[in-house]
Design a protein around this motif. Structure first.
Motif, mmCIF file in Angstrom:
data_model
loop_
_atom_site.group_PDB
_atom_site.id
_atom_site.type_symbol
_atom_site.label_atom_id
_atom_site.label_comp_id
_atom_site.label_asym_id
_atom_site.label_seq_id
_atom_site.Cartn_x
_atom_site.Cartn_y
_atom_site.Cartn_z
ATOM 1 N N SER A 29 34.033 29.825 54.244
ATOM 2 C CA SER A 29 34.889 29.571 53.419
ATOM 3 C C SER A 29 36.104 30.397 52.247
ATOM 4 O O SER A 29 36.474 31.690 52.687
ATOM 5 N N LYS A 30 36.525 29.929 51.612
ATOM 6 C CA LYS A 30 37.734 30.329 51.546
ATOM 7 C C LYS A 30 37.820 31.305 49.812
ATOM 8 O O LYS A 30 37.143 30.957 49.427
ATOM 9 N N PRO A 31 38.674 32.001 50.051
ATOM 10 C CA PRO A 31 37.686 32.654 49.066
ATOM 11 C C PRO A 31 38.436 32.219 47.003
ATOM 12 O O PRO A 31 39.440 31.517 47.066
ATOM 13 N N LYS A 32 37.493 32.064 46.203
ATOM 14 C CA LYS A 32 37.794 32.023 44.977
ATOM 15 C C LYS A 32 38.717 32.454 44.347
ATOM 16 O O LYS A 32 38.994 33.424 44.130
ATOM 17 N N ALA A 33 39.299 31.562 42.905
ATOM 18 C CA ALA A 33 40.840 32.135 42.749
ATOM 19 C C ALA A 33 39.722 32.929 41.310
ATOM 20 O O ALA A 33 38.623 32.555 41.139
ATOM 21 N N PRO A 34 40.629 33.638 40.742
ATOM 22 C CA PRO A 34 39.313 33.965 39.032
ATOM 23 C C PRO A 34 39.425 33.509 38.418
ATOM 24 O O PRO A 34 40.437 33.080 38.020
ATOM 25 N N GLN A 35 38.428 33.505 38.264
ATOM 26 C CA GLN A 35 38.373 33.115 36.604
ATOM 27 C C GLN A 35 39.002 32.757 35.776
ATOM 28 O O GLN A 35 38.553 34.229 35.002
#
Length: 137
Positions: A29-35
């Motif tokens: 999976s793609k790395p998640k953007a910081p929330q």
């Protein structure tokens, strides 16, 4: 009489071949953007639109509100001359059990006022009397 365990009632278990095929079939999976933190939410992400939110009520400061404007002070002024339950509920807009709670809890216990009642023409009349005096019934 004991029963022999049945060999046909075993719970179904996953074979190791199936479990490994699922693991290899997954794509990374793609790395998640910081929330953003929960305290810094933007208005666009809110659950309800801004038009439907209830307007915030501003609480007046104690200096802005005269002391005679409270329902408690109005009730005390009414009780100095005597009042029935109907008069007190009409003045405050409260239900009778709320008025009785104010008489018992706030006026008698917290403020230490001597609130007494008497029957006049079949109607119970509440009155604040000075300490040591009794209401004639």
């Amino acid at each position: 009489m004991k029963r022999a365990p049945s060999k046909t009632c075993k719970p179904a278990s996953k074979s190791p071949a199936k479990a490994s095929s699922k693991a290899t079939a997954k794509t990374p999976s793609k790395p998640k953007a910081p929330q953003a933190s929960a305290t810094r939410r933007s208005p666009a992400k809110s659950a309800r639109p801004a038009a439907k939110r209830a307007p915030q009520k501003l609480t007046p400061t104690l200096a802005a509100v005269p002391p005679t404007a409270t329902k408690k002070s109005q009730l005390i002024a009414l009780l100095s001359s005597g009042a029935s339950m109907a008069q007190m509920t009409e003045l405050t807009g409260w239900l009778p059990h709320t008025v009785r709670g104010m008489l018992s809890g706030s006026l008698r216990k917290r403020l230490g006022l001597n609130v007494q009642h008497s029957l006049q023409d079949g109607v119970r009349v509440y009155r604040i009397v000075p300490a040591g005096e009794e209401v004639a019934q």
